[in-house]
Design a protein around this motif. Sequence first.
Motif, PDB file in Angstrom:
ATOM      1  N   ILE A 245       0.741  -1.087  -0.116  1.00 55.80           N
ATOM      2  CA  ILE A 245       0.124  -0.002  -0.087  1.00 55.80           C
ATOM      3  C   ILE A 245       0.894   1.253   0.067  1.00 55.80           C
ATOM      4  O   ILE A 245       0.715   2.364  -0.625  1.00 55.80           O
ATOM      5  CB  ILE A 245      -0.868  -0.003   1.170  1.00 55.80           C
ATOM      6  N   VAL A 246       1.793   1.150   0.853  1.00 56.33           N
ATOM      7  CA  VAL A 246       2.832   2.435   0.976  1.00 56.33           C
ATOM      8  C   VAL A 246       3.761   2.352   0.024  1.00 56.33           C
ATOM      9  O   VAL A 246       3.973   3.530  -0.841  1.00 56.33           O
ATOM     10  CB  VAL A 246       3.427   2.413   2.285  1.00 56.33           C
ATOM     11  N   GLY A 247       4.423   1.204  -0.403  1.00 57.23           N
ATOM     12  CA  GLY A 247       5.465   1.167  -1.577  1.00 57.23           C
ATOM     13  C   GLY A 247       4.881   1.628  -2.949  1.00 57.23           C
ATOM     14  O   GLY A 247       5.626   1.373  -3.841  1.00 57.23           O
ATOM     15  N   ALA A 248       3.664   1.585  -3.140  1.00 60.49           N
ATOM     16  CA  ALA A 248       2.947   1.513  -4.365  1.00 60.49           C
ATOM     17  C   ALA A 248       3.061   2.910  -4.961  1.00 60.49           C
ATOM     18  O   ALA A 248       3.044   3.205  -6.362  1.00 60.49           O
ATOM     19  CB  ALA A 248       1.535   1.317  -4.470  1.00 60.49           C
ATOM     20  N   THR A 249       3.802   3.925  -4.265  1.00 59.53           N
ATOM     21  CA  THR A 249       3.819   5.204  -4.604  1.00 59.53           C
ATOM     22  C   THR A 249       4.688   5.410  -5.938  1.00 59.53           C
ATOM     23  O   THR A 249       4.229   5.883  -6.974  1.00 59.53           O
ATOM     24  CB  THR A 249       4.399   6.529  -3.310  1.00 59.53           C
ATOM     25  N   VAL A 250       5.620   4.874  -5.807  1.00 57.28           N
ATOM     26  CA  VAL A 250       6.733   5.041  -7.195  1.00 57.28           C
ATOM     27  C   VAL A 250       5.979   4.139  -8.223  1.00 57.28           C
ATOM     28  O   VAL A 250       6.064   4.583  -9.412  1.00 57.28           O
ATOM     29  CB  VAL A 250       8.204   4.087  -6.772  1.00 57.28           C
ATOM     30  N   THR A 251       5.581   2.893  -8.079  1.00 51.63           N
ATOM     31  CA  THR A 251       4.954   2.225  -9.078  1.00 51.63           C
ATOM     32  C   THR A 251       3.586   2.717  -9.779  1.00 51.63           C
ATOM     33  O   THR A 251       3.228   3.228 -10.967  1.00 51.63           O
ATOM     34  CB  THR A 251       4.407   0.994  -8.651  1.00 51.63           C
ATOM     35  N   GLU A 252       3.044   3.438  -8.806  1.00 54.44           N
ATOM     36  CA  GLU A 252       1.649   4.334  -9.278  1.00 54.44           C
ATOM     37  C   GLU A 252       1.986   5.318 -10.143  1.00 54.44           C
ATOM     38  O   GLU A 252       1.522   5.824 -11.058  1.00 54.44           O
ATOM     39  CB  GLU A 252       0.828   4.786  -8.157  1.00 54.44           C
ATOM     40  N   GLY A 253       3.215   6.097  -9.742  1.00 48.37           N
ATOM     41  CA  GLY A 253       3.623   7.388 -10.396  1.00 48.37           C
ATOM     42  C   GLY A 253       4.119   6.755 -11.852  1.00 48.37           C
ATOM     43  O   GLY A 253       3.641   7.283 -12.985  1.00 48.37           O
ATOM     44  N   ILE A 254       4.920   5.709 -12.000  1.00 45.76           N
ATOM     45  CA  ILE A 254       5.349   5.342 -13.353  1.00 45.76           C
ATOM     46  C   ILE A 254       4.261   4.627 -14.076  1.00 45.76           C
ATOM     47  O   ILE A 254       4.311   5.142 -15.468  1.00 45.76           O
ATOM     48  CB  ILE A 254       6.544   4.531 -13.110  1.00 45.76           C
ATOM     49  N   PHE A 255       3.377   3.964 -13.476  1.00 44.20           N
ATOM     50  CA  PHE A 255       2.398   3.347 -14.499  1.00 44.20           C
ATOM     51  C   PHE A 255       1.230   4.283 -14.546  1.00 44.20           C
ATOM     52  O   PHE A 255      -0.065   3.907 -15.133  1.00 44.20           O
ATOM     53  CB  PHE A 255       2.065   2.198 -14.036  1.00 44.20           C
ATOM     54  N   ASN A 256       1.217   5.482 -13.977  1.00 46.16           N
ATOM     55  CA  ASN A 256       0.016   6.128 -13.643  1.00 46.16           C
ATOM     56  C   ASN A 256      -1.226   5.791 -13.438  1.00 46.16           C
ATOM     57  O   ASN A 256      -2.299   5.747 -13.910  1.00 46.16           O
ATOM     58  CB  ASN A 256      -0.283   7.087 -15.188  1.00 46.16           C
ATOM     59  N   VAL A 257      -1.202   5.157 -12.297  1.00 44.33           N
ATOM     60  CA  VAL A 257      -2.171   4.447 -11.412  1.00 44.33           C
ATOM     61  C   VAL A 257      -3.075   5.648 -10.619  1.00 44.33           C
ATOM     62  O   VAL A 257      -2.245   6.177  -9.821  1.00 44.33           O
ATOM     63  CB  VAL A 257      -1.842   3.215 -10.670  1.00 44.33           C
ATOM     64  N   PRO A 258      -4.366   5.899 -10.863  1.00 41.73           N
ATOM     65  CA  PRO A 258      -4.824   6.987 -10.175  1.00 41.73           C
ATOM     66  C   PRO A 258      -5.043   6.558  -8.514  1.00 41.73           C
ATOM     67  O   PRO A 258      -6.196   6.369  -8.238  1.00 41.73           O
ATOM     68  CB  PRO A 258      -6.009   7.323 -10.620  1.00 41.73           C
ATOM     69  N   GLY A 259      -4.148   6.093  -7.932  1.00 42.40           N
ATOM     70  CA  GLY A 259      -4.459   5.431  -6.666  1.00 42.40           C
ATOM     71  C   GLY A 259      -3.897   6.318  -5.518  1.00 42.40           C
ATOM     72  O   GLY A 259      -3.764   7.580  -5.689  1.00 42.40           O
TER      73      GLY A 259
END
Lengths: 309, 548
Positions: A245-259
Amino acid sequence: MAYYIVRRLLQAIPVLIGTTFLIYFMVFAMPGNPLLTLFGDRTPPPALLERLEQQYLLDQPFIIQYLNYLGNVVTGNFGISFSGQSVNDILARTFPVTLRLAFLAITIEMVIALSVGLISGLRKGGIFDASALVVSLLLISLPIFVLCFIAQFFFAVQLGWFSPTVGADASIPKLILPAIVLALFVVATAIRLTRASVIETSTADFVRTAYSKGLGRRRVVPVHILRNSLIPVTTQLGADFGLLIVGATVTEGIFNVPGVGNTLYQAIIRGERPTVVSFVTVMVLLYLIVNILIDLIYAVLDPRIRYVK
Amino acid sequence: MKFRRFGVGTIALASASALVLAGCATGGDDGGEQSGGGEAIITANGSEPQNPLIPTNTNETGGGKILDAIFAGLVTYGADGSPENDMAESIETEDNKTFTITVEEGHEFTNGEPVDAESFVNAWQYGALLSNEQLNSYFFEDIEGFSYDVDSPLTGLEVTDEYEFTVTLKEARSDFPLRLGYSAFYPLPDAAFEDIDAFGENPIGNGPYMLDGEGAWQHDVQIDLAVNPDYDGPRAPQNDGLRIVFYATQDAAYADLLAGNLDVLDSIPDANFATFESDLGDRAVNQPAAIFQSFTIPSDPTQFANPAAFQHWVGEEGQLRRQALSMAINREEITDVIFEGTRTPASDFTSPTIDGWTDELEGSEVLEYNPEEAQRLWAEADAIAPFTGSFQITYNADGGHQGWVDAVTNSIANTLGIQASGNPIPTFAESRELITTKTIETAFRTGWQADYPGLFNFLGPLYATNASSNDGAYSNPEVDRLLAEGATTTDRDEANRLYQQAQEILLQDLPAIPLWYSNVTGGYSEAVDNVEFDWHSVPLYHAITKTA
């Protein structure tokens, strides 16, 4: 059982209050006036700045701000972001996306960890075990953004198997690539843990008893070995869930996940107290719930564990 | 002033921008059809608007880009920044102080309300009133009645006829009509004031595009815009709609562009500066933009908390040292090496995309790398009073500035043989607080992005005595006089000549050391054609066509 759950939930209350206090204080202590960022490099008119400060209570001492926030939270109102949106709405639209991503990643992690770990453990020292070790070492040493960029470039941009970004309607199929990357990021530890646990269980007395009873491998491996090896792995998966949940920040940024990750990152940069604190609080709450669930799963895995008074 | 949200770098680097989609396109309005499958919908990158979509409250590019598509102001700007009437029939003045504005009849908001004089006057009154807390209120500061400190109606606005109103300014401003294309001056329908919060979520405009139904704005995801069939201004869309996808990082947007999921990208991520021109070929865009970068050394130490920190930077000694610093910086090399040619070395205080810009100002050789002359001037200053301490440039560490700050300070240190270094401050908010409260003790990074295409916009707010963004507390009566005179001169060329003279003084005083102009870097996919970036780095979306 019900008593146990209620007790655990009650224990969560002081944890949550302590968390909000600490986080609120940390954001409060961040130097600089967050409202200045609304104006870019331009110096805002003092009267306008003063009014905005009043509106967001930034002119009040810490304890007033905090109690006001806490009072609102109790009535179910998480506050207003600098963009004028209700934080409740932001929470409601970002958390489901991140949760979906985290569950998908955990599922992938579990499948990989259990299968690879089990085979490695059963054929300790073999070629499969050795290669699994090398691959896990490689994965554990790669920073997540490297994994993200490599996966995005090769599988999405070059090969076109996936969409490089998630964007609108973050559905399960679109989330698969980021979920795989996230799973790979945490899977190495789970593989090693499963392997060690399987090796340990394989030499246990009850396994030898099972074999000597004349049971075949097909029965002993899943029922006696795997099931008894699951407890430490489950604990690890619970901890990984929080990490995802916390570590998804980087991944969400790169894959543009609106989370959650993107929104939280922007809110931290902009010093938006209500948004940051509310997000972290919900994260803590989720983490606590997942850990209660994990404890309950122990009882399912091992009938000797009973939650009574 | 609009600033960008992501690429925190860009927030910092660019202070301001007007994002007016400008139009020179003519031709058939083939709109009218709602977007549907298989139609020519253009996808472009954007970012989640930081504020409700109200023109007077949007000062960053994420929201500005959308507002410019769904609203039309009195004037609009061509790709080169030249103004052209959009909703206005005429804007007339005799003294540059009182303007008579006639709104063209027959334009409507998408809810059917007519666009008339009231639409503009009411919107401006709303935007200017202190208690409405609009971030763009400063745009109305020159209109009579405006106050920063109390609620005060704009008495300078008077509706004289259904389609005619007059604007009276506090003092003459010849570039006032030029400003009217900026989003703060857009009209609003009466429906807006009934429930401004609901309006900010589902704005009703009069521009070439409109929101594609309720819920067209999916927060943090994208916004869908359909062609407004009733718009008949100069920006008639050549496509069937616009989808602006919000990206958290430019890297994600770039990956989508390469994979063909995105048609137009208006900002290349830093990591791809070296490769984007080979990745995209002739579909890459790299041209100067209306963004000026500099660092400022405070000019009036007495206004700062620690005057002693700037003792070497005043008077004749200060002037010599400032010139020496400027000549000690190898701008060509830094823009090539650090920025891969995505910056253009500065030769004045404005931008090459602005009418009146020239690289032949008297004294502009002070912006060229000349180590011998720099050492000579520095030695001359040392003869007045020996230099002590070190030279530092404060910057916000969350903005991607470290590379160039280190390069600039190294260049200074190597040339002048003094200690020079960057002074990173963790966040943008903190660095701005040091600057606005005047507690800063070093030189600091400054940048400016134009609101409207005029030289005055780069000079007045920054270098006039007590101007709103004069962070270095610079004051020179001669500069004030030239700027004021330029502001009242009707003839544009004559006004530009006065602004150039003011800049020639600035080149001697160097209140800020000009560094470079940021380029707009962008690109587009094979699926689209006719992509042109305008004077302030925004693609002219309405002119884009689908090739397939």
